[in-house]
Design a protein around this motif. Structure first.
Motif, PDB file in Angstrom:
ATOM      1  N   PRO A 157       0.814  -1.221   0.000  1.00 49.69           N
ATOM      2  CA  PRO A 157       0.000   0.000   0.000  1.00 49.69           C
ATOM      3  C   PRO A 157       0.849   1.272   0.000  1.00 49.69           C
ATOM      4  CG  PRO A 157      -0.935  -1.606   1.515  1.00 49.69           C
ATOM      5  CD  PRO A 157       0.381  -2.169   1.062  1.00 49.69           C
ATOM      6  N   GLU A 158       1.925   1.289   0.785  1.00 50.59           N
ATOM      7  CA  GLU A 158       2.766   2.482   0.860  1.00 50.59           C
ATOM      8  C   GLU A 158       3.453   2.754  -0.471  1.00 50.59           C
ATOM      9  OE1 GLU A 158       2.763  -0.029   3.048  1.00 50.59           O
ATOM     10  OE2 GLU A 158       1.818   0.995   4.764  1.00 50.59           O
ATOM     11  N   GLU A 159       3.939   1.701  -1.119  1.00 51.59           N
ATOM     12  CA  GLU A 159       4.584   1.878  -2.424  1.00 51.59           C
ATOM     13  C   GLU A 159       3.572   2.346  -3.466  1.00 51.59           C
ATOM     14  OE1 GLU A 159       8.070  -1.545  -1.951  1.00 51.59           O
ATOM     15  OE2 GLU A 159       6.108  -2.059  -2.781  1.00 51.59           O
ATOM     16  N   THR A 160       2.360   1.820  -3.387  1.00 56.07           N
ATOM     17  CA  THR A 160       1.312   2.243  -4.311  1.00 56.07           C
ATOM     18  C   THR A 160       0.991   3.714  -4.113  1.00 56.07           C
ATOM     19  OG1 THR A 160       0.348   0.027  -4.299  1.00 56.07           O
ATOM     20  CG2 THR A 160      -1.063   1.818  -5.056  1.00 56.07           C
ATOM     21  N   LEU A 161       0.916   4.138  -2.853  1.00 55.80           N
ATOM     22  CA  LEU A 161       0.612   5.536  -2.550  1.00 55.80           C
ATOM     23  C   LEU A 161       1.663   6.465  -3.152  1.00 55.80           C
ATOM     24  CD1 LEU A 161      -1.124   7.605  -0.944  1.00 55.80           C
ATOM     25  CD2 LEU A 161       0.516   7.325   0.913  1.00 55.80           C
ATOM     26  N   VAL A 162       2.943   6.153  -2.947  1.00 56.72           N
ATOM     27  CA  VAL A 162       4.023   6.993  -3.475  1.00 56.72           C
ATOM     28  C   VAL A 162       3.964   7.024  -4.997  1.00 56.72           C
ATOM     29  CG1 VAL A 162       6.524   7.189  -3.709  1.00 56.72           C
ATOM     30  CG2 VAL A 162       5.519   6.672  -1.468  1.00 56.72           C
ATOM     31  N   LYS A 163       3.731   5.866  -5.621  1.00 54.49           N
ATOM     32  CA  LYS A 163       3.654   5.778  -7.086  1.00 54.49           C
ATOM     33  C   LYS A 163       2.506   6.626  -7.618  1.00 54.49           C
ATOM     34  CE  LYS A 163       2.447   2.300 -10.621  1.00 54.49           C
ATOM     35  NZ  LYS A 163       1.025   2.698 -10.756  1.00 54.49           N
ATOM     36  N   GLU A 164       1.313   6.448  -7.039  1.00 54.79           N
ATOM     37  CA  GLU A 164       0.139   7.174  -7.512  1.00 54.79           C
ATOM     38  C   GLU A 164       0.256   8.673  -7.235  1.00 54.79           C
ATOM     39  OE1 GLU A 164      -2.366   5.993  -9.272  1.00 54.79           O
ATOM     40  OE2 GLU A 164      -1.662   3.928  -9.241  1.00 54.79           O
ATOM     41  N   ALA A 165       0.874   9.036  -6.117  1.00 55.35           N
ATOM     42  CA  ALA A 165       1.042  10.449  -5.777  1.00 55.35           C
ATOM     43  C   ALA A 165       1.884  11.163  -6.827  1.00 55.35           C
ATOM     44  CB  ALA A 165       1.678  10.588  -4.395  1.00 55.35           C
ATOM     45  N   GLY A 166       2.945  10.496  -7.284  1.00 58.07           N
ATOM     46  CA  GLY A 166       3.785  11.092  -8.313  1.00 58.07           C
ATOM     47  C   GLY A 166       3.091  11.152  -9.661  1.00 58.07           C
ATOM     48  N   GLU A 167       2.391  10.060 -10.013  1.00 57.06           N
ATOM     49  CA  GLU A 167       1.764   9.981 -11.324  1.00 57.06           C
ATOM     50  C   GLU A 167       0.547  10.885 -11.451  1.00 57.06           C
ATOM     51  OE1 GLU A 167       2.937   5.315 -12.361  1.00 57.06           O
ATOM     52  OE2 GLU A 167       0.854   5.863 -11.918  1.00 57.06           O
ATOM     53  N   GLU A 168      -0.263  10.951 -10.401  1.00 56.68           N
ATOM     54  CA  GLU A 168      -1.544  11.639 -10.507  1.00 56.68           C
ATOM     55  C   GLU A 168      -1.482  13.106 -10.108  1.00 56.68           C
ATOM     56  OE1 GLU A 168      -4.529   9.471  -8.390  1.00 56.68           O
ATOM     57  OE2 GLU A 168      -4.611   7.884  -9.901  1.00 56.68           O
ATOM     58  N   ALA A 169      -0.568  13.469  -9.210  1.00 58.28           N
ATOM     59  CA  ALA A 169      -0.584  14.844  -8.694  1.00 58.28           C
ATOM     60  C   ALA A 169       0.796  15.468  -8.601  1.00 58.28           C
ATOM     61  CB  ALA A 169      -1.257  14.871  -7.314  1.00 58.28           C
ATOM     62  N   SER A 170       1.847  14.783  -9.099  1.00 59.86           N
ATOM     63  CA  SER A 170       3.223  15.300  -9.074  1.00 59.86           C
ATOM     64  C   SER A 170       3.681  15.636  -7.660  1.00 59.86           C
ATOM     65  CB  SER A 170       3.349  16.532  -9.981  1.00 59.86           C
ATOM     66  OG  SER A 170       2.978  16.229 -11.311  1.00 59.86           O
ATOM     67  N   ILE A 171       3.296  14.789  -6.697  1.00 59.67           N
ATOM     68  CA  ILE A 171       3.734  14.971  -5.313  1.00 59.67           C
ATOM     69  C   ILE A 171       5.101  14.312  -5.160  1.00 59.67           C
ATOM     70  CG2 ILE A 171       3.222  14.475  -2.886  1.00 59.67           C
ATOM     71  CD1 ILE A 171       0.272  14.405  -3.628  1.00 59.67           C
ATOM     72  N   LEU A 174       7.659  13.899   0.169  1.00 59.12           N
ATOM     73  CA  LEU A 174       6.436  14.456   0.741  1.00 59.12           C
ATOM     74  C   LEU A 174       5.358  13.376   0.833  1.00 59.12           C
ATOM     75  CD1 LEU A 174       4.778  16.829   1.777  1.00 59.12           C
ATOM     76  CD2 LEU A 174       4.317  17.479  -0.607  1.00 59.12           C
ATOM     77  N   ALA A 175       5.216  12.556  -0.204  1.00 56.49           N
ATOM     78  CA  ALA A 175       4.200  11.504  -0.196  1.00 56.49           C
ATOM     79  C   ALA A 175       4.424  10.520   0.939  1.00 56.49           C
ATOM     80  CB  ALA A 175       4.193  10.781  -1.540  1.00 56.49           C
ATOM     81  N   ARG A 176       5.679  10.263   1.275  1.00 52.73           N
ATOM     82  CA  ARG A 176       5.991   9.312   2.339  1.00 52.73           C
ATOM     83  C   ARG A 176       5.608   9.820   3.720  1.00 52.73           C
ATOM     84  NH1 ARG A 176      11.814   7.224  -0.091  1.00 52.73           N
ATOM     85  NH2 ARG A 176      10.935   5.547  -1.379  1.00 52.73           N
ATOM     86  N   GLN A 177       5.220  11.082   3.837  1.00 51.29           N
ATOM     87  CA  GLN A 177       4.754  11.619   5.119  1.00 51.29           C
ATOM     88  C   GLN A 177       3.288  11.282   5.379  1.00 51.29           C
ATOM     89  OE1 GLN A 177       5.675  15.821   5.495  1.00 51.29           O
ATOM     90  NE2 GLN A 177       7.673  15.554   4.493  1.00 51.29           N
ATOM     91  N   ALA A 178       2.611  10.727   4.380  1.00 55.18           N
ATOM     92  CA  ALA A 178       1.199  10.344   4.561  1.00 55.18           C
ATOM     93  C   ALA A 178       1.085   9.289   5.646  1.00 55.18           C
ATOM     94  CB  ALA A 178       0.628   9.828   3.250  1.00 55.18           C
ATOM     95  N   ARG A 179       0.027   9.353   6.404  1.00 53.78           N
ATOM     96  CA  ARG A 179      -0.199   8.429   7.516  1.00 53.78           C
ATOM     97  C   ARG A 179      -1.451   7.590   7.259  1.00 53.78           C
ATOM     98  NH1 ARG A 179       4.202   9.124   7.922  1.00 53.78           N
ATOM     99  NH2 ARG A 179       5.432  10.189   9.512  1.00 53.78           N
ATOM    100  N   HIS A 180      -1.289   6.277   7.466  1.00 52.11           N
ATOM    101  CA  HIS A 180      -2.429   5.374   7.304  1.00 52.11           C
ATOM    102  C   HIS A 180      -3.454   5.675   8.391  1.00 52.11           C
ATOM    103  CE1 HIS A 180      -4.510   1.406   7.933  1.00 52.11           C
ATOM    104  NE2 HIS A 180      -4.737   1.631   6.659  1.00 52.11           N
ATOM    105  N   ALA A 181      -4.708   5.902   7.974  1.00 53.32           N
ATOM    106  CA  ALA A 181      -5.758   6.294   8.913  1.00 53.32           C
ATOM    107  C   ALA A 181      -6.746   5.178   9.180  1.00 53.32           C
ATOM    108  CB  ALA A 181      -6.502   7.521   8.381  1.00 53.32           C
TER     109      ALA A 181
END
Length: 304
Positions: free
Chosen positions: A188-202, A206-213
């Motif tokens: 899930p974490e790798e997917t988040l970083v991948k999608e963050a870069g692809e979809e929103a240029s994050i 910075l994307a790795r600071q996201a916290r699982h809720a």
């Protein structure tokens, strides 16, 4: 127009059980009851719903649409599947990729050419399947959704994306800043970083600071078939000066909105993609945007 609820809905039975347990009336307030339709929509089926169990090592890993049973004759002839009395057996999980290629060549479906892992009930990866076949075979799929939050002097804001009108599923609907299916081999974490870069240029850092809720589950019938989804939900606080940029053509535009406005949109409209509403409802609960009684009922229904 708000969709009508069926009197025999399994979800309403759950709600009645919750209220009997807590012995309080009424159920949801008029302010909170509109949110219930989003949960009902994503839990509109009682499994197996007339589908044929797909077994591996004696355990169910999917539920096959019986209307597609004729598709499986060729894979069965090759020994990739065994069609039994009331069930289908997958002898080798690695055969799923061969089945996906075979059915695509036969033009049984339009492939995404994106591979997802299929797991046993204990989480062991047993094979891969084309994303487009997931609702046909009724296997569980996983994805990530990220609330992109900005704290301003005027209050908390949320970045909202509008899906491209060319998207195969739910074109033009509102969406999260970052959301996507969990492709084969990714966490899930790798997917988040991948999608963050692809979809929103994050940026990755910075994307790795996201916290699982939280993690949400649902089963629903859709035009494409049966969806049994597991959503890993994340929150990311973004700098005020960050502006997302679409990077893969899947997003038409981004909008920064006060979270109260997003709350109203979810309550009063169906503008958001169907499962985004669940993740936003979870966010609203964590932000304390409902009174105590409504929070209790909605949380137990959402996570139950």
């Amino acid at each position: 127009m708000m969709p009508q609820r069926q009197a025999g809905s399994p979800l309403l039975s759950v709600l009645r059980a919750i209220m009997n347990e807590h012995q309080r009336e009424p159920m949801l307030s008029s302010a909170a009851s509109p949110f219930l339709r989003h949960i009902e929509r994503c839990r509109n089926v009682t499994l197996p719903a007339g589908r044929i169990p797909l077994l591996h090592d004696g355990l169910s890993i999917g539920l096959v649409d019986p209307a597609c049973l004729g598709w499986l004759a060729a894979p069965a002839e090759m020994g990739l599947l065994e069609i039994g009395d009331g069930h289908i057996t997958l002898p080798d999980g690695q055969g799923l990729s061969q089945i996906s290629h075979m059915l695509a060549e036969q033009e049984r479906y339009v492939p995404f050419h994106e591979w997802f892992d299929v797991r046993s009930p204990d989480g062991t990866i047993i094979g891969q399947i084309d994303r487009a076949l997931i609702p046909v075979f009724g296997v569980e799929a996983s994805g990530v959704h990220m609330n992109g939050l900005v704290q301003k002097k005027t209050g908390l804001h949320l970045w909202v994306a509008r899906r491209s009108p060319q998207k195969r599923l739910d074109p033009g609907k509102l969406d999260h800043l970052v959301a996507g299916g969990m492709s084969s081999g990714l966490t899930p974490e790798e997917t988040l970083v991948k999608e963050a870069g692809e979809e929103a240029s994050i940026p990755t850092a910075l994307a790795r600071q996201a916290r699982h809720a939280s993690t949400l589950h649902y089963a629903m019938t859709r035009p494409e078939g049966l969806r049994r989804d597991r959503l890993y939900c994340y929150d990311l606080m973004l700098p005020e000066d960050f502006v997302p940029q679409a990077n893969d053509g899947e997003v038409e535009s981004f909008h920064l909105m006060p979270v109260e406005n997003v709350f109203q949109l979810v309550r009063d409209t169906d503008d958001f993609k169907f499962n985004v509403n669940l993740v936003l409802l979870d966010l609203f609960l964590r932000l304390g945007m409902f009174d105590k009684q409504d929070s209790l009922i909605l949380a137990e229904t959402l996570h139950g």
